[in-house]
Design an enzyme around this catalytic site. Structure first.
Site, PDB file in Angstrom:
ATOM      1  N   HIS A 130      22.016  48.422  18.287  1.00  0.00           N
ATOM      2  CA  HIS A 130      23.337  48.520  18.906  1.00  0.00           C
ATOM      3  C   HIS A 130      23.814  47.190  19.507  1.00  0.00           C
ATOM      4  CE1 HIS A 130      20.895  48.501  22.463  1.00  0.00           C
ATOM      5  NE2 HIS A 130      21.983  48.366  23.196  1.00  0.00           N
ATOM      6  N   HIS A 178      27.698  44.023  22.141  1.00  0.00           N
ATOM      7  CA  HIS A 178      27.043  45.277  22.526  1.00  0.00           C
ATOM      8  C   HIS A 178      27.946  46.437  22.114  1.00  0.00           C
ATOM      9  CE1 HIS A 178      25.485  48.476  25.095  1.00  0.00           C
ATOM     10  NE2 HIS A 178      24.380  47.746  25.230  1.00  0.00           N
TER      11      HIS A 178
END
Length: 157
Positions: free
Chosen positions: A64, A79
């Site tokens: 992620h 992110h």
């Protein structure tokens, strides 16, 4: 000395969507700039791209988050989503690996946004310069409908 040689540079939007300041990201680590300064994207598609020319310095095991060191030495964290580390990689497809050279706009990752939302996660994406001491100034270009690759942040080093 020679401040006239310092030109403005830019980081690009990492996805299609709405560009926002970090203060609008629903996570205090990002909204309070604990990791650094930058911008956010509320993505409308799950395709994510590099915000600048540089080298991939890390891809988290949970897929992620992506770290890129730009050619001018900025350390960038992309992110994807909030608390998405909890998914342990489910819903994410990396398109790069550590050590890859990138040009601004190169494909970085794919995230299944419908899956993230179904699981109750925000898709808000933070793009953070973690070594902000290198920045003299930044300006975020908030936009309600930015395209991936459009300027999102102007900065001087």
């Amino acid at each position: 000395m020679f401040s006239f040689l310092k030109k403005e540079k830019k980081l690009l939007s990492v996805a299609n969507g709405r560009i926002v300041t970090l203060s609008k990201i629903p996570d205090r680590v990002f909204s309070q700039k604990i990791l650094g300064d930058g911008f956010g994207v509320i993505p409308t598609t799950g395709h994510f791209f590099s915000p600048a020319d540089g080298t991939v310095t890390d891809v988290t095991d949970t897929l992620h988050a992506y770290c890129i060191t730009t050619n001018d030495g900025l350390e960038i964290l992309v992110h994807i989503g909030i608390d998405t580390v909890e998914l342990k990689g489910e819903g994410f497809t990396p398109l790069v690996k550590k050590g890859d050279r990138l040009s601004a706009g190169d494909a970085l990752a794919h995230a299944d946004l419908a899956f993230l939302k179904e699981k109750g996660y925000s898709t808000a994406t933070a793009v953070v310069v973690t070594n902000t001491e290198k920045l003299k100034s930044i300006s975020v270009s908030e936009s309600p409908s930015a395209k991936a690759g459009s300027p999102a942040m102007i900065y001087k080093t």
